[in-house]
Structures are given as structure tokens and as C-alpha cells.
Design an enzyme around this catalytic site. Sequence first.
Site, PDB file in Angstrom:
ATOM      1  N   ASP A  58       0.774  -1.254   0.000  1.00 23.12           N
ATOM      2  CA  ASP A  58       0.000   0.000   0.000  1.00 23.12           C
ATOM      3  C   ASP A  58       0.806   1.305   0.000  1.00 23.12           C
ATOM      4  OD1 ASP A  58      -1.513  -2.148   0.841  1.00 23.12           O
ATOM      5  OD2 ASP A  58      -2.233  -1.197   2.669  1.00 23.12           O
ATOM      6  N   GLU A  90     -10.449  -2.185   4.252  1.00 23.54           N
ATOM      7  CA  GLU A  90      -9.108  -1.719   4.587  1.00 23.54           C
ATOM      8  C   GLU A  90      -8.894  -0.336   3.977  1.00 23.54           C
ATOM      9  OE1 GLU A  90      -6.591  -5.810   4.899  1.00 23.54           O
ATOM     10  OE2 GLU A  90      -6.814  -5.083   2.867  1.00 23.54           O
TER      11      GLU A  90
HETATM   12  C1  FRU Z   1      -3.948  -3.613   2.712  1.00 26.21           C
HETATM   13  C2  FRU Z   1      -3.335  -4.058   4.018  1.00 26.21           C
HETATM   14  C3  FRU Z   1      -3.680  -3.075   5.126  1.00 26.21           C
HETATM   15  C4  FRU Z   1      -2.555  -3.273   6.103  1.00 26.21           C
HETATM   16  C5  FRU Z   1      -1.387  -3.514   5.183  1.00 26.21           C
HETATM   17  C6  FRU Z   1      -0.370  -4.483   5.729  1.00 26.21           C
HETATM   18  O1  FRU Z   1      -3.311  -4.117   1.600  1.00 26.21           O
HETATM   19  O2  FRU Z   1      -3.728  -5.367   4.339  1.00 26.21           O
HETATM   20  O3  FRU Z   1      -4.955  -3.274   5.690  1.00 26.21           O
HETATM   21  O4  FRU Z   1      -2.361  -2.154   6.917  1.00 26.21           O
HETATM   22  O5  FRU Z   1      -1.910  -4.028   3.979  1.00 26.21           O
HETATM   23  O6  FRU Z   1       0.761  -4.525   4.928  1.00 26.21           O
END
Ligand code: FRU
Length: 537
Positions: free
Chosen positions: A61, A244
Site C-alpha cells: 500500500d 481496509e
Molecule cells: C492492505 C493491508 C492493510 C494493512 C497492510 C499491511 O493491503 O492489508 O490493511 O495495513 O496491507 O501490509
Amino acid sequence: MGVGAARAEGYWRGLAVSLAFMAAALIGCAEHPTEVDTRPGYRERHRPQLHFSPPAMWMNDPNGLVYHAGEYHLYYQFYPNDRVWGPMHWGHAVSRDLFHWEHLPIALAPDQHGYIFSGSAVVDHHNSSGFGTDGEPPMVAIYTYHDPERARLQTGDHESQAIAYSNDRGRSFRKYAGNPVLPNPGGKPDFRDPKVFWYEPGQQWVMALSVHDRVQFWASNNLRNWRFLSEFGQNWGGHDGTWECPDLFPIRVEGSDQLKWVLLLNLNPGGPQGGSGTQYFVGDFNGHEFTLEPRFADTLRQQPAVWLDWGRDNYAGVTWSDAPLPDHQRLFIGWMSNWDYAQQVPTEPWRSAMTLPRVLSLTEQPQGYRIRGLPAPQLDQLRGASKALPAMRLSNTRMLSEFDGLPIATSELTIEAQPQADTVFGLELSNALGERYRLGFDSASNTYFSDRSEAGDHTFSDQFARVHRAPREQHGGPIRLRLVLDVASVELFADDGLTVLTDTFFPSQPFDRITLYSEGGATELSEISLTGLRRVW
Ligand code: FRU
């Protein structure tokens, strides 16, 4: 597939991701290098030449998107020790033009509280946090701690929110001694990805936070003490996975004075093509709660979700705070991959890229409010040689040898076309090995499609070789395709960005030829032009 089966599949995918998280937690990570590998490169097979990707190792992300002192900051979920997901850090890059990036040292590394999961960054202009020095406002990062040991023990309280601040334009951060600032209340295993913004009318900070398949809003005067405001999401939108990386922002409707609020919510699994996807909601925010705009609610009574992007490879996207844009535009970037196969894609020595930076705007269509997404205009600086073809009528296939010599693999293609009824109009990108990718419009079903089933290597995952379809949001008129190609990806902005589709592919050699085709009937083409784009690396 029935709803029950889809849910079950979603559950198993969700479990697989959790197991991957836990496995990585067990393996652990003793040392946390603070320097990223910046050896020159960026000429490897499948390496994007226009998009951001880390020099090496794993990225997911985008995080901490903030514009400050002439720089766009891009922090990102990063694991510096492997090409698969692992103990998360925040990698860091800055750019003055959104395309040429300077890699900087890792900004945040795991500590005794756990991994550094996704979150946001703000410039605390009023120094409400008190972290500022010498009259300079601090930059404050708000992120999630993910404690791998408690996750393994399934305590249900292993995620909490924390802050860190920078007094050197985001180069280095000091973690706040009083962390976590928002502890897990207990029984909330998914409690993460804080997106914080300054709510001017109420003179306070507001945080949007993902909590399983809901979003919660919290408020603070100083970024340290948070109080619960409200929750949104029950009965609305897609729920086949975990919500998310939320984002909530005000935006003026294109061509009007009306102010609306857009809530972005990333969903995994349960996306429009399976796996990861980004849905959005349009409504109002009164400083306390988010309510849906009535017509948008009507839409959601008829369909499960409204998607920001219909491709398979745009996830966890959020927007920049303080971007220098008019208030009817918002600057966005997403992670150009999908949890279904992100850890298997055949790239070396790095994995994953970001989407193009995009400008989102909110338009009013006969069917209600819809987001338009287009490449950030800074893309134009990369434009090189260009060629336009005269209008033509197409009734079978035509190879566009006129584009020979232009860098098709890194280019922008614009087409305006009017296919007859019951006609499939498309373009095929191919190479000398016979690998081919097809994208087009099917007038019978009024849908765009992207077919990567024969577009190169797909052996790494049985989830990859698919055809993806996207409904046309625009009513009538010729279809307008604007495509940005970059070695291993295509981003389609159809009808001035009303339908957007992002897909990756992995041809063994770059695609270097384009063929147009019209099947079932003829297609009138009023515009076909290709512009080479200069690489940024
Ligand atoms: C989204 C996610 C988020 C988390 C991160 C962990 O892709 O699962 O919810 O904070 O990636 O790397």
C-alpha cells in the site's frame, strides 16, 4: 457462484492472507536496515518505466500521502528483506512532479509494539500536537501497529494506532513516547489503516479507521487523544471481505458549487473481479457521522457496490493531503496489484508498482454521482513523439504499422470509436512471440473488457489469466478510450475517466504492435493517436 459460495471463497482467501501474516510473524526479522538499495537499474524485464516501484524487494500500500514544501511524499508498505510480504516498514520517496521520484531511507521500522502497517500523514499547520519546533509545523504520521505475537495468539487486540513526527520535512520520524494513541478496545482483530484529515468547520482532526467490515470515525484536538464519533457500513456496500485503507474527503461536484463527501473503502477479498478492489460511497459528513446521499443509497440497493476501478490491479488507494489542487479535484494513487497473486508475480528483484497518480473528480450523471479518474496532468511532461491516423471505418482487423518506431510499450493511446449494434470493437497488443492482450468495447452488453488470458506469463497463479469486464457509465455517444501502457500494465480511462480499469500483465517481450478489430459489425473511428512517453527512471 451463489452468495454463500462467494462468501466462503472470500473467507478462505481472507484466511490465507491472515496465515501469510502469521507465518511472516513467526519467521520474524532480527535486523531492520534503514537504507534502501538504490543501485541503478529499472531496466529489468517487466520493470515499469513510468510508474513508481521500489528499487528492490516487496512493496504494497501507499501510505502517508502528503504534499509539503513543494514535495509530494509517498511512503509505502515495504519489506526490505524479501520479495514477499513480511514485517512491515514505511519506505519513502519524494517527487516534485509526481513522476520523477527520489528514493529516501526507510522512514519507520518495526519496534517492540509490532510492524508498521498502513496509515496517513498530515502537516500539523497549527502545531496542535505540540511537536513543532522553531515555529515550523511538524509532519505527523498516523499508522497502525500490528503486533505479530499477539496476532499469533489470536488475542483480538493486536492492532492499535500510533503516531510519529518529523521536524525535517518527512525525512526522519520520532515515534511518540505515549504510543499507542488509540489502543485496541479488545475483540477487534482488524482495527487499522488510519486516514486523518483536518475538519475545518469543527476545528479538529478526524480519523477514518477500518474495523473489520465497517469504518469508524474518531476525533482529536491534538492527534494524541482520540474520541469515538460514529460507525458506517452496516448494510451498505460490499462485505465479502475486510474493509481496509479508508479515505474520507470533501469535494465540490464538477461544474457546481455543491460540496459532497467521498468515502473510499478498499475491500479484500470481494473486489469487482475477485480479490482486492476499491469501492466508494458519496454522501455528507457533518463532523460526526457520514450519511449516504439518497440517490447513491438507491444505487446501492440495486447493486452490491460502486467501484472506483474495474480492473484487478488497483488496491489500497487513498488520496494526498494538502495537494495543491482546486477543491473539485483530489489526488489519488493505488497499489497496482491484487492480494490474490501479488506475492507470486514474476518480477525480480522487486515486487509491485503503484498506479499512475490520478486526479479524481465527482460528476453528476443521470444515474447519480460518479467519480471520474484521470492521470495527473503532470503525465503530459513525459510526452514524446506522436502520430495520429485519419478517420476510418473498420469492418475486420487492421494492424497499425503506422505506429512502428514509436515506443508502444510505454505510450498513451487515444481512440474515439462508434461501434455498430452487436459489435465488438477492440485493440490487440502483441509481440513476435504471439503473446497478446486485448481490450475493447462490446456494444451488445455495453461493457468494456480487458482480456489478459494470453498476455504472457500467467503460470504463477491460477487467478491471473482472466477477462475483466466493466460497465459503461456514460450514456450514448462514441466511446472514448484513453490508455496508458507501461511495459507490464494498462490503465484504461474510458469516456473521460467515467469507467476506469487497471490491469497488469507479464509478456515475455514488450508488446510492440497494435492491431484494431471490429467483429460482428463495423466501427467508425474518428480518432486514433499514439504518443510515446519518456521513461522516468
Ligand atoms: C492492505 C493491508 C492493510 C494493512 C497492510 C499491511 O493491503 O492489508 O490493511 O495495513 O496491507 O501490509
